[in-house]
Design a protein around this motif. Sequence first.
Motif, PDB file in Angstrom:
ATOM      1  N   VAL A 125       0.858  -1.185   0.000  1.00  0.00           N
ATOM      2  CA  VAL A 125       0.000   0.000   0.000  1.00  0.00           C
ATOM      3  C   VAL A 125       0.894   1.234   0.000  1.00  0.00           C
ATOM      4  N   GLY A 126       0.627   2.158  -0.940  1.00  0.00           N
ATOM      5  CA  GLY A 126       1.370   3.416  -0.934  1.00  0.00           C
ATOM      6  C   GLY A 126       0.699   4.383   0.019  1.00  0.00           C
ATOM      7  N   TYR A 127       1.124   4.353   1.283  1.00  0.00           N
ATOM      8  CA  TYR A 127       0.454   5.192   2.270  1.00  0.00           C
ATOM      9  C   TYR A 127       1.111   6.556   2.313  1.00  0.00           C
ATOM     10  N   PRO A 128       0.352   7.631   2.025  1.00  0.00           N
ATOM     11  CA  PRO A 128       0.988   8.949   1.891  1.00  0.00           C
ATOM     12  C   PRO A 128       1.525   9.465   3.229  1.00  0.00           C
ATOM     13  N   GLY A 129       0.913   9.000   4.336  1.00  0.00           N
ATOM     14  CA  GLY A 129       1.356   9.495   5.638  1.00  0.00           C
ATOM     15  C   GLY A 129       2.634   8.804   6.075  1.00  0.00           C
ATOM     16  N   ASP A 130       3.072   7.860   5.311  1.00  0.00           N
ATOM     17  CA  ASP A 130       4.245   7.078   5.657  1.00  0.00           C
ATOM     18  C   ASP A 130       5.497   7.889   5.349  1.00  0.00           C
ATOM     19  N   PRO A 131       6.164   8.440   6.366  1.00  0.00           N
ATOM     20  CA  PRO A 131       7.240   9.404   6.111  1.00  0.00           C
ATOM     21  C   PRO A 131       8.457   8.773   5.448  1.00  0.00           C
ATOM     22  N   SER A 132       8.613   7.492   5.627  1.00  0.00           N
ATOM     23  CA  SER A 132       9.787   6.887   5.016  1.00  0.00           C
ATOM     24  C   SER A 132       9.573   6.662   3.522  1.00  0.00           C
ATOM     25  N   HIS A 133       8.316   6.800   3.074  1.00  0.00           N
ATOM     26  CA  HIS A 133       8.030   6.607   1.649  1.00  0.00           C
ATOM     27  C   HIS A 133       7.192   7.746   1.104  1.00  0.00           C
ATOM     28  N   PRO A 134       7.778   8.934   1.014  1.00  0.00           N
ATOM     29  CA  PRO A 134       6.961  10.078   0.554  1.00  0.00           C
ATOM     30  C   PRO A 134       6.617   9.924  -0.924  1.00  0.00           C
ATOM     31  N   GLY A 135       5.567  10.631  -1.287  1.00  0.00           N
ATOM     32  CA  GLY A 135       5.212  10.682  -2.698  1.00  0.00           C
ATOM     33  C   GLY A 135       4.745   9.344  -3.220  1.00  0.00           C
ATOM     34  N   GLU A 136       5.222   9.016  -4.407  1.00  0.00           N
ATOM     35  CA  GLU A 136       4.667   7.851  -5.069  1.00  0.00           C
ATOM     36  C   GLU A 136       5.624   6.653  -5.041  1.00  0.00           C
ATOM     37  N   HIS A 137       6.653   6.737  -4.215  1.00  0.00           N
ATOM     38  CA  HIS A 137       7.587   5.618  -4.190  1.00  0.00           C
ATOM     39  C   HIS A 137       6.898   4.382  -3.646  1.00  0.00           C
ATOM     40  N   ARG A 145     -16.517  -2.504   0.658  1.00  0.00           N
ATOM     41  CA  ARG A 145     -16.310  -2.996   2.019  1.00  0.00           C
ATOM     42  C   ARG A 145     -14.984  -3.724   2.147  1.00  0.00           C
ATOM     43  N   ARG A 146     -14.166  -3.560   1.110  1.00  0.00           N
ATOM     44  CA  ARG A 146     -12.840  -4.173   1.221  1.00  0.00           C
ATOM     45  C   ARG A 146     -11.942  -3.183   1.932  1.00  0.00           C
ATOM     46  N   LEU A 147     -11.668  -3.442   3.196  1.00  0.00           N
ATOM     47  CA  LEU A 147     -10.888  -2.496   3.982  1.00  0.00           C
ATOM     48  C   LEU A 147      -9.493  -3.046   4.237  1.00  0.00           C
ATOM     49  N   ILE A 148      -8.552  -2.103   4.379  1.00  0.00           N
ATOM     50  CA  ILE A 148      -7.188  -2.478   4.763  1.00  0.00           C
ATOM     51  C   ILE A 148      -6.847  -1.718   6.039  1.00  0.00           C
ATOM     52  N   TYR A 149      -6.335  -2.427   7.037  1.00  0.00           N
ATOM     53  CA  TYR A 149      -5.842  -1.775   8.245  1.00  0.00           C
ATOM     54  C   TYR A 149      -4.325  -1.908   8.285  1.00  0.00           C
ATOM     55  N   LEU A 150      -3.657  -0.798   8.629  1.00  0.00           N
ATOM     56  CA  LEU A 150      -2.212  -0.831   8.817  1.00  0.00           C
ATOM     57  C   LEU A 150      -1.930  -0.373  10.248  1.00  0.00           C
ATOM     58  N   PRO A 151      -0.825  -0.814  10.851  1.00  0.00           N
ATOM     59  CA  PRO A 151      -0.538  -0.358  12.223  1.00  0.00           C
ATOM     60  C   PRO A 151      -0.115   1.107  12.213  1.00  0.00           C
ATOM     61  N   TYR A 152      -0.743   1.903  13.076  1.00  0.00           N
ATOM     62  CA  TYR A 152      -0.409   3.335  13.139  1.00  0.00           C
ATOM     63  C   TYR A 152       1.060   3.508  13.501  1.00  0.00           C
ATOM     64  N   SER A 153       1.573   2.614  14.330  1.00  0.00           N
ATOM     65  CA  SER A 153       2.970   2.749  14.770  1.00  0.00           C
ATOM     66  C   SER A 153       3.938   2.576  13.602  1.00  0.00           C
ATOM     67  N   GLN A 154       3.491   1.929  12.514  1.00  0.00           N
ATOM     68  CA  GLN A 154       4.398   1.738  11.379  1.00  0.00           C
ATOM     69  C   GLN A 154       4.246   2.815  10.307  1.00  0.00           C
ATOM     70  N   VAL A 155       3.049   3.370  10.166  1.00  0.00           N
ATOM     71  CA  VAL A 155       2.857   4.347   9.073  1.00  0.00           C
ATOM     72  C   VAL A 155       2.597   5.769   9.575  1.00  0.00           C
ATOM     73  N   GLY A 156       2.052   5.900  10.791  1.00  0.00           N
ATOM     74  CA  GLY A 156       1.773   7.238  11.335  1.00  0.00           C
ATOM     75  C   GLY A 156       0.749   7.988  10.505  1.00  0.00           C
TER      76      GLY A 156
END
Lengths: 877, 117
Positions: free
Chosen positions: A649-661, A685-696
């Motif tokens: 998942v390209g999570y935009p809030g993920d600081p280690s992976h900014p932008g579209e990387h 209804r297809r949901l994805i949960y990621l740990p907040y501690s990993q993506v912020g």
Amino acid sequence: MIECEVEEEFAFHLEARTEALIAEGLPPADARMQAASEFGDLSGARAYCRTRDRSAERRRRSFEHLTDLWQDVRIAVRTLRRSPLVTIGAVASFALGIGATTTMFSIGHTLMTSLPYGEVDRLFLVGGYDRSRMTRLGDIGLRVAEARALRDESRATAFGAFEDWPVHLGDGKTNAERLQGSRVTSGLFATLGVRPFLGREFVRSDEQVGASPVVVLGYRAWRDRFRADSSLVGRTVRANGVTARVVGIMPTDFSLGGLDAIWTPLSLERGVLATDTAPHLRMIGRLREGFGYDQAAAEVARLGMQAVRERRGDPAREGLHLFPSADWSVQPEGRRAVYAMTALISLVLVIACGNVANLLLARAAARSRETAIRLSLGAPRAALIRASLVEALVLALAGGVAGSVLAQLGTSQFGRNVANGLPTWIRFRVDGTVFGFALGLVLLAALASGIGPGWRASRLDPLGGLRATERGSTGLRQGRVARELALVQVALATALLLLAGLIVQGARRAVGRDPVPSPQQIANLRIELRRTAYPTAASQAAVVGRILERIRGLPQVVSTTASTATPGFTGPPLEFTVGGLPKDPTTPLIAPVSAVTAGFHKSFEIPILEGREFEVADREGTGRVAIVSRDFADRFFPGRTAVGGTIVVGYPGDPSHPGEHPAEPATIVGVAAGIPSIDGSVGDRRLIYLPYSQVGDERVAIAARVEANPAPFLKSMRQVIFEVDPDIPVFGDRVLADDYHDARAPVIFLAALFSSFGLAGLTLASVGVFALVAFGVRERSREIAIRTALGEARGSILKRLSLAMAIRIGVGLGTGATFGTLASPIVGEVLFSTSPSREPGVYVVVLALIGVVGATALLVPAVRAVRVDPMAALRND
Amino acid sequence: MEGKIVAPLDLMQGTVDILVLKALSWGPRHGYAISGWIRERTGGVLTLQDAVLYKSLHRLEERRLLDAEWRPSENNRRAKYYQLTTSGRTALKHEHATWRAYATAVFDVLDANTAGI
């Protein structure tokens, strides 16, 4: 006539004068000449007098028309007052029809109010454009470089850019407040044609690097937070952790992109913005003097082509386009949908017109003897039609007045229940246009229901009418048209009720269950973390962890958790790929993603069906993990377990992976049960949960399940957050049940609105069918009596009487069901994703209901007719 | 036009109208009777062409200051009789006052001139 009169008058004069002159002693020839010469210009006078007479005649005639009309009105009112029940029924029919249609129109009309800017027709938005399909692409953002190119290179349009940019306003004494607003380029307000209420807007120097920070406040923020203190301009406030000077206050109704609290400067210069690469900017432009739309659009298309090429997109397929600013408030599709709904709702009025036409027809039949006499005495047929029209008009006007009141109520209720999120300048009320619309409906309704009966009455054969009356049946018989009217009414009512049923069913599904158990025990609030203070996922997770820990220490707390999306409110839809599945570049996979803390599912009582939920051990530095919903697992891991699979998942809030990387693959560790949606938007209804501690993430909702009343508990939560960091703004603090209630209010209201429309249609149609059958039976009462007297079985007569009508009701049902099914996508598009195939129950209920109502309306008058003693019926003639 | 001390004056439209209204103030008359009455009353000082008179009658009828009705004349022929309506009566009263004021003003000027000679 007039020609002869003038001639005769002049001739009289000339002869009398000639005779007088002869009597005085002149010879006849001289006398005639003398008289003519005294008269002067004979032909001029003749022409003049004729013109005057004709004009006088015209005035006399129009005056007579007026008095005739007034006479008609008085007769109509008197007739209508004589049968108050029927009149009330007709007026109520019109009131419901006009009220319902006007309500829908008024809502649509209000939604299309033009933006509160100057000369909006020269304002345009820049949007993405699909060249191949020539349609608008969703709201696409522009990069700084693209916006700069448009602003600097466009000759035809003066562009300004803006992006959503909330400001945390703090005073150090209470929790900081989060104001919704945008960053805007200097001069944008002037481009929009709006001047600040106080102070000034941003100038070029405010954008410079190192310029002292400035803000412009919205009127309501200024009024509510600063008590409308006019000395605020020039003073400083604490905004986003720095001291900023207030330079202006915007006027009351001003909002930009729906946000209206605060604005800060935006620079398009190279290297000023950290988010230089992310496409967030929106642009609005005003055509410059001397340039037309075509030039401007061509220019934007050309500049857009370069932009798309730089993005490595396909310039042949997509580009930039100028859209009318009117599309901003309501998109063209929405506009079409509103018109379609108005047309659908107007079916209620059509049914009402049918009823009233039928009523007038029955009235005309009862009066056919009188009509025959009037006709044989030489009454013009036009007068009969006019009388019928006037009667319909009187009814329609009364109905229109009542309907306007209904529309006013409906519209303001809509504003109160549905329009919470809309900008302040959209005000739901009945204005001149809406009133004109209602008046138009009145005239249409009068014409539609009055002309038919009037026409039929005027075609009555006077002799036949008189003879027929003597024989006891009516001269006017229920026409073919009247009988088909029943079919149409049943069809329309079926269609309406079907659509209403689909809406109600969609709403029922939507509000049937809370997304999570006992939301009335959950205190919920939102915070926002500033990137400058909390730049990494680790630092964000740390501060959220501190807050949760302290809340957990408060008395009566059962559990507490944080997430980027409270259950029921979906997170941002993001692109993802599933390990092992090939990536399809044309249709990327998208699902809503929420980042949640450990214990989230347990806290909200969302069952984990397989595997485990997130644990404290899942943090930055350990292996990436994810949880998916059952629908997700079923779709992408059919027939096998999803646990152990991987997704990216390209999570935009993920600081280690900014932008579209591309982000790292995450291992699925659990499958969670689905969450019922809250407002009928069934969605994905297809949901994805990621740990907040990993993506912020910057925006976090914090929820606490408590044993006590959660409302006062929210204050303690605020206090805890203030103690952790006074600059963190707290907003949206509510009991979760209240949030759910508010989110559902529009659904419940719309369902109620449309089911009342549907029921109104049903009531009107059943009254209509009842009246038609009763009318048909009455005109055959003599025949029925004779048949009964001759010994025909009642059942057989009943069959004879009602079979034709029963067939019509059946055909009406079928037609209506088909029509309703065809029209149902409109409903699905506007309100809820319901579809006929998912709701067979609605069909059963509606068809049964109409069938029962139709049969009752059919049989009651027919049975009553055959029960009548035949001798009594014949004697009555 | 016979030689007179005063050359006959042409009448203006408004003047004809007030004369017609006045002529009808004693009751219904037909056009010929009105013509004769005016001729008699002005002793030939004012020449009124009958064409002008009839134009005035039809104009006043259109403006509903007059009502018209066909009925037998003195010698039993069909004639169009005119009579004042209520608004015609009001108009006459009003015009009368205006004319009097106008004429007084004109005379005042003319008399002053005479005294000056």
